[in-house]
Design an enzyme around this catalytic site. Structure first.
Site, PDB file in Angstrom:
ATOM      1  N   TYR A 109       0.765  -1.155  -0.084  1.00  0.00           N
ATOM      2  CA  TYR A 109       0.125  -0.040   0.069  1.00  0.00           C
ATOM      3  C   TYR A 109       0.720   1.128   0.019  1.00  0.00           C
ATOM      4  CZ  TYR A 109       0.876   0.913   5.081  1.00  0.00           C
ATOM      5  OH  TYR A 109       1.521   1.250   6.038  1.00  0.00           O
ATOM      6  N   ARG A 150       8.202   4.463  -4.668  1.00  0.00           N
ATOM      7  CA  ARG A 150       8.150   3.394  -3.673  1.00  0.00           C
ATOM      8  C   ARG A 150       6.988   2.222  -3.895  1.00  0.00           C
ATOM      9  NH1 ARG A 150       7.529   5.333   2.373  1.00  0.00           N
ATOM     10  NH2 ARG A 150       5.323   5.549   1.898  1.00  0.00           N
ATOM     11  N   ARG A 156      -7.107 -20.530  -2.126  1.00  0.00           N
ATOM     12  CA  ARG A 156      -6.151 -20.261  -1.073  1.00  0.00           C
ATOM     13  C   ARG A 156      -5.065 -21.243  -1.322  1.00  0.00           C
ATOM     14  NH1 ARG A 156      -4.215 -21.637   3.920  1.00  0.00           N
ATOM     15  NH2 ARG A 156      -3.307 -19.891   4.989  1.00  0.00           N
ATOM     16  N   HIS A 188      -0.396 -21.182  -0.703  1.00  0.00           N
ATOM     17  CA  HIS A 188       0.809 -20.170  -0.489  1.00  0.00           C
ATOM     18  C   HIS A 188       1.451 -19.747  -2.056  1.00  0.00           C
ATOM     19  CE1 HIS A 188      -0.170 -21.418   3.489  1.00  0.00           C
ATOM     20  NE2 HIS A 188       0.727 -20.746   3.977  1.00  0.00           N
ATOM     21  N   LYS A 230       6.470  -1.633   1.804  1.00  0.00           N
ATOM     22  CA  LYS A 230       5.218  -1.281   2.389  1.00  0.00           C
ATOM     23  C   LYS A 230       4.004  -2.480   2.282  1.00  0.00           C
ATOM     24  CE  LYS A 230       3.265   3.454   3.199  1.00  0.00           C
ATOM     25  NZ  LYS A 230       3.340   3.057   4.799  1.00  0.00           N
ATOM     26  N   GLU A 279      11.925   2.529  14.223  1.00  0.00           N
ATOM     27  CA  GLU A 279      11.123   3.441  13.813  1.00  0.00           C
ATOM     28  C   GLU A 279       9.762   3.411  14.695  1.00  0.00           C
ATOM     29  OE1 GLU A 279       9.756   2.700   9.647  1.00  0.00           O
ATOM     30  OE2 GLU A 279       9.909   0.497  10.237  1.00  0.00           O
ATOM     31  N   LEU A 284      11.174   1.430   7.098  1.00  0.00           N
ATOM     32  CA  LEU A 284      10.528   1.894   6.020  1.00  0.00           C
ATOM     33  C   LEU A 284      11.119   3.076   5.499  1.00  0.00           C
ATOM     34  CD1 LEU A 284       8.149   1.426   3.734  1.00  0.00           C
ATOM     35  CD2 LEU A 284       6.975   3.236   5.131  1.00  0.00           C
TER      36      LEU A 284
END
Ligand code: PDD
Length: 282
Positions: A33, A52, A100, A102, A146, A179, A204
């Site tokens: 995101y 990014r 579903r 992996h 992110k 952070e 990040l």
């Protein structure tokens, strides 16, 4: 006014916006995101945020849901339809919907959601500052991506609130501060050195961080990228956080100990003003 969300090519009522139960973001946090600030109608540091986003997609080996021009258009359309002048745009890309399993699904198209909301800068908080507590950083080792897997951040934020603070600074096993739960951490040492963690895999690389770094360098402030310890933070002259939603917010207490006498320091104030002017630039 009813809000509008962009979901996979359609602009729909926010309250009716849905993704499938087998969206990989929902099942695996297999998505990334971005949050971009909107200031007086323009996007703040849009280019670096989209760079990014591309980087996160690349590291996740995920395809881009659309080209940059189309993405820029969709973001503006969501801002316009929600009549946001000051606020944020949220973009989320997941690996799509598939039964579903992996392994990367074959043939699933990336899913894109864009929302926007009004959010005035928190001037009161930027004036007064925040108290933070330090907590162990229990996240995975690729915090430079992110991803929407924010479970450790969520737990730390709530633990900080429960302790009567506003946020947590996440500390590694060697006692170094990485952070905040949604912001980058900075201190000003007694030698008037501006210190923040270097952009490696443990943090990040914040877009606000990059802007503040550039502004500090332009002004000739002494700036060093290196890890700093929790005890160094406790002994700092000043401390602050940077982020899309926090801008430059002073940290006036760490683990209950006042920093800089419990008020924002002069360098923090100077960087706040510089960043605000930067955010105002169309
Ligand atoms: N968070 N570190 C973490 C863990 C973050 O989640 C964020 C931003 C930052 C600051 O990055 P930037 O300056 O690019 O906003 C640092 C966003 C705002 C969020 O999750 O809402």
């Amino acid at each position: 006014m009813s809000r509008i969300a962009y979901v996979n090519g359609r602009y729909i009522a926010h309250r009716a916006a849905r993704v499938h139960i087998e969206d990989r973001g929902y099942q695996f946090a297999d998505g990334i995101y971005e949050v971009v600030a909107v200031r007086r109608g323009h996007l703040v540091d849009e280019g670096p945020h989209l760079d990014r986003l591309d980087r996160s997609l690349g590291e996740m080996r995920m395809a881009a849901p659309m080209g940059r021009a189309a993405l820029r258009h969709a973001m503006r359309e969501v801002i316009r339809r929600n009549r946001v002048a000051d606020g944020i745009v949220y973009l989320q890309v997941t690996r799509g919907v598939a039964p579903r399993g992996h392994a990367f699904p074959k043939g699933a198209a990336p899913a894109l959601v864009i929302t926007a909301k009004r959010l005035a800068p928190n001037y009161a908080q930027m004036e007064k500052g925040i108290a933070i507590v330090t907590l162990p950083d229990i996240r995975w080792k690729r915090r430079d991506i992110k991803t929407v897997n924010l479970t450790a951040n969520v737990l730390a934020k709530q633990q900080a609130l429960d302790a009567g603070a506003y946020d947590a600074w996440l500390v590694d096993e060697a006692g170094m501060v990485n952070e905040g739960t949604a912001s980058n951490a900075w201190i000003v040492t007694r030698a008037k050195e501006l210190v923040t963690h270097a952009p490696d895999h443990s943090i990040l690389n914040g877009i606000t961080r990059l802007a503040v770094k550039r502004l500090a360098e332009t002004k000739g402030y002494r700036f060093v990228e290196r890890p700093f310890s929790k005890s160094e933070a406790l002994a700092a002259e000043e401390a602050f956080v940077t982020g899309t939603t926090s801008w430059v917010t002073p940290v006036v207490a760490i683990d209950g100990k006042p920093i800089g006498g419990g008020t924002a320091g002069p360098l923090t104030r100077a960087l706040q003003r510089l960043y605000e002017a930067h955010a105002d630039e169309p």
